[in-house]
Motif scaffolding. Structure first.
Motif, PDB file in Angstrom:
ATOM      1  N   ASP A   1      56.702 -86.903  19.956  1.00 36.90           N
ATOM      2  CA  ASP A   1      56.607 -88.268  20.477  1.00 36.90           C
ATOM      3  C   ASP A   1      55.550 -88.315  21.567  1.00 36.90           C
ATOM      4  N   LYS A   2      54.467 -89.059  21.324  1.00 33.82           N
ATOM      5  CA  LYS A   2      53.339 -89.067  22.235  1.00 33.82           C
ATOM      6  C   LYS A   2      52.841 -90.490  22.482  1.00 33.82           C
ATOM      7  N   ALA A   3      52.139 -90.633  23.595  1.00 32.27           N
ATOM      8  CA  ALA A   3      51.578 -91.931  23.955  1.00 32.27           C
ATOM      9  C   ALA A   3      50.303 -92.240  23.188  1.00 32.27           C
ATOM     10  N   CYS A   4      49.741 -91.241  22.522  1.00 34.71           N
ATOM     11  CA  CYS A   4      48.590 -91.467  21.651  1.00 34.71           C
ATOM     12  C   CYS A   4      48.556 -90.345  20.625  1.00 34.71           C
ATOM     13  N   SER A   5      47.689 -90.463  19.639  1.00 35.55           N
ATOM     14  CA  SER A   5      47.634 -89.476  18.572  1.00 35.55           C
ATOM     15  C   SER A   5      47.038 -88.162  19.075  1.00 35.55           C
ATOM     16  N   PRO A   6      47.356 -87.045  18.411  1.00 33.78           N
ATOM     17  CA  PRO A   6      46.769 -85.770  18.833  1.00 33.78           C
ATOM     18  C   PRO A   6      45.250 -85.763  18.710  1.00 33.78           C
ATOM     19  N   GLN A   7      44.695 -86.455  17.734  1.00 33.06           N
ATOM     20  CA  GLN A   7      43.242 -86.520  17.610  1.00 33.06           C
ATOM     21  C   GLN A   7      42.617 -87.176  18.847  1.00 33.06           C
ATOM     22  N   GLU A   8      43.253 -88.254  19.330  1.00 31.71           N
ATOM     23  CA  GLU A   8      42.754 -88.914  20.543  1.00 31.71           C
ATOM     24  C   GLU A   8      42.869 -87.999  21.754  1.00 31.71           C
ATOM     25  N   THR A   9      43.992 -87.270  21.848  1.00 31.36           N
ATOM     26  CA  THR A   9      44.177 -86.347  22.968  1.00 31.36           C
ATOM     27  C   THR A   9      43.098 -85.279  22.980  1.00 31.36           C
ATOM     28  N   VAL A  10      42.855 -84.660  21.823  1.00 31.58           N
ATOM     29  CA  VAL A  10      41.857 -83.595  21.748  1.00 31.58           C
ATOM     30  C   VAL A  10      40.479 -84.126  22.102  1.00 31.58           C
ATOM     31  N   ALA A  11      40.095 -85.259  21.565  1.00 34.64           N
ATOM     32  CA  ALA A  11      38.768 -85.812  21.833  1.00 34.64           C
ATOM     33  C   ALA A  11      38.596 -86.141  23.315  1.00 34.64           C
ATOM     34  N   ARG A  12      39.612 -86.773  23.907  1.00 34.57           N
ATOM     35  CA  ARG A  12      39.511 -87.177  25.312  1.00 34.57           C
ATOM     36  C   ARG A  12      39.469 -85.979  26.235  1.00 34.57           C
TER      37      ARG A  12
END
Length: 575
Positions: A16-27
């Protein structure tokens, strides 16, 4: 400063996350490159593919290595994207944590009474300190003990009340090490994860010590596609997986997981025992199963994992207690699940507060990176590595013996003796202090006197080990072996005991015995470059050149600058 607010979930597939893992990695990759160059070397997928459950590592760059003791972090998830995000955030979490502690400007160093005078009405109640070690002690005596050392005070938020209190943060670091550190896309996500991990460590400690009969979770009781796929990853490879209800009436569910491969154990795999805690039973189970995959090395690589929250079993007879208990569905476990992570966090925090064990959190964000990280703690919670025979005097005495000026340490130990007459730990601490001051002979006497006084095997083993260590400082190698024999007989799960006995045998040119001890040490965890090099040298002097090259080469792969290993490796290659 921590500010909590609504945090709706945007990703719920396997975590359960506030954004997708792809968004986390990119940011986070972008921030690391722009703001903290040299922290991340690379991320890499390291599983063999056998299970089909991805495992990633994040490798530290030079800037991270300068402040962190670890060189790589592992990440888990049901998808490669989540596993990579997990590994990357683990690096950020630890880099921020160790950077936070290395900056003395984050703290005000005061005794307890000085803090009360500086911040009247704003300091954590002294009863929280007593509760943190489960000790029934008069408040006045607790204050006397906490006045023997200047603590690093820092504000922490009581999550349930929203109030910030000044706390002796290094007291909780001494108790918990970096258990409770967390990272996330938001404060709500990070603190929720950290709080769940603290619950996980606590219930695991209690269950490990009491070994109760607990419900077994029916692996066919959920239709969730992620859960079903993860279970099938084990079933199709013939790997036994057992899930247990470890929740113990806490607000959030904890799922224990134990797994082994009858085809590859013990030659190529280990019994893996771990747990996962989350807001819902489903996510707790997914967390536990992916943690098994992270630790297991796909049950075919001879990977040795280091036990932490739960013990490492080496014989299937040891797991029989986990095969007992009624069968229950996964959704019978407790849940605080909500679409808003803030709501989940507050339900958890208020539940813990009502039980007398409040959740606290500290903002540990790196000032350049500013990715959300926290250090979380719950006074009254346990974890397996902490002695059950604890007290304020025990931990303050350890600090005095290890860190205080000699005069202050002596006076402080006298105060502790006044509060704890004839305490079992005082001779041990006097031995530590003597060792630090260079009076090795007196240290040996004190450790010898301390050993029979200790209340449990682990403590007696430690006293015997320190006696051996002191003897090794005088290079009395033959005398070193006997106390190490006692230590290992009392506690055979400590790699340092085997390592030092291996050195003692090596110094006496008993290379076969030394090799057995170094190998035993590596069985407990994967070891350092020095550990591998020591085993390589034993094989060299026994004439086993092929094995020597293997171990020396493995040591040099971990640390190419290990000159003595390089010299022996080159000598064998040229012979």
């Amino acid at each position: 400063m921590i500010v909590l607010k609504d945090c709706n979930k945007q990703y719920t597939t396997d975590q359960d996350k506030a954004c997708s893992p792809q968004e986390t990695v990119a940011r986070v990759r972008d921030l690391l490159a722009k703001k903290c160059e040299g922290v991340l070397a690379e991320t890499d997928q390291v599983d063999t593919g056998r299970l089909g459950i991805p495992v990633f590592v994040s490798k530290c760059g030079p800037a991270a290595k300068a402040v962190m003791p670890t060189r790589k972090q592992m990440g888990k998830g049901a998808s490669p994207e989540q596993a990579e995000a997990s590994a990357l955030m683990e690096l950020v979490e630890r880099f921020s944590y160790f950077s936070f502690w290395s900056n003395e400007e984050n703290f005000v160093k005061l005794t307890w009474s000085e803090a009360i005078e500086k911040w009247p009405g704003q300091v954590m109640d002294i009863s929280r300190i007593s509760c943190s070690v489960d000790e029934d002690i008069a408040d006045d005596d607790a204050v006397r003990l906490m006045d023997l050392h200047k603590w690093r005070f820092h504000p922490a938020m009581n999550i349930a009340t929203g109030e910030h209190e000044y706390v002796p943060l290094d007291w909780f670091k001494k108790l918990n090490e970096f258990n409770g550190s967390s990272a996330g896309n938001t404060f709500e996500e990070s603190i929720s994860q950290g709080g769940c991990e603290l619950v996980e460590r606590h219930v695991c400690a209690v269950i490990d010590r009491t070994r109760p009969t607990l419900p077994t979770i029916d692996l066919n009781s959920s239709d969730d596609p992620v859960f079903k796929r993860l279970v099938q990853c084990f079933e199709k490879n013939g790997i036994t997986l057992i899930l247990k209800d470890f929740s113990m009436d806490y607000p959030v569910p904890t799922v224990g997981a134990i797994a082994w491969d009858g085809k590859t154990f013990p030659a190529l795999s280990e019994i893996v025992f771990t747990a996962g805690t989350a807001a819902s039973p489903l996510k707790a189970a997914v967390r536990a199963i992916t943690e098994v995959a992270q630790l297991a090395g796909d049950f075919e690589t001879s990977r040795v994992y280091e036990a932490s929250g739960l013990p490492k079993f080496t014989d299937l007879e040891q797991v029989k207690w986990l095969q007992e208990g009624e069968i229950v569905p996964l959704d019978s476990l407790p849940s605080v699940e909500d679409g808003n992570i803030y709501v989940e966090l507050m339900t958890l925090a208020k539940g813990l507060e009502s039980g007398g064990t409040p959740l606290y959190s500290v903002d540990t964000r790196h000032p350049d990176l500013m990715v959300t990280t926290n250090y979380n703690f719950v006074p009254g919670f346990d974890f397996r590595e902490r002695t059950p025979n604890r007290s304020i005097g025990l931990f303050v005495g350890r600090i005095l013996a290890e860190d205080a000026d000699f005069g202050d340490a002596l006076e402080g130990l006298d105060v502790i003796e006044d509060i704890y007459p004839d305490s079992y730990f005082l001779p041990f601490f006097r031995g530590l202090l003597a060792l630090r001051m260079g009076d090795v002979e007196y240290a040996i006497e004190q450790f010898d006197a301390a050993e029979p006084l200790q209340p449990a095997n682990e403590e007696r083993a430690l006293a015997a080990f320190y006696q051996a260590y002191a003897l090794s400082q005088l290079e009395r190698w033959e005398e070193t072996v006997k106390p190490l024999d006692r230590a290992i007989q009392l506690d055979n799960d400590c790699k340092e005991f085997f390592n030092l006995r291996g050195v003692a045998h090596f110094k006496a040119e008993r290379y076969a015995e030394a090799a057995q001890d170094f190998q035993a040490s590596l069985t407990i965890d994967s070891g350092t470059a020095h550990d591998l090099a020591n085993l390589g040298l034993c094989h060299k002097f026994m004439g086993n050149e092929s094995e020597a090259l293997d171990y020396l080469g493995a040591a040099l792969k971990l640390d190419p600058e290990l000159e003595y290993a390089r010299a022996h490796y080159d000598e064998i290659k040229q012979s």
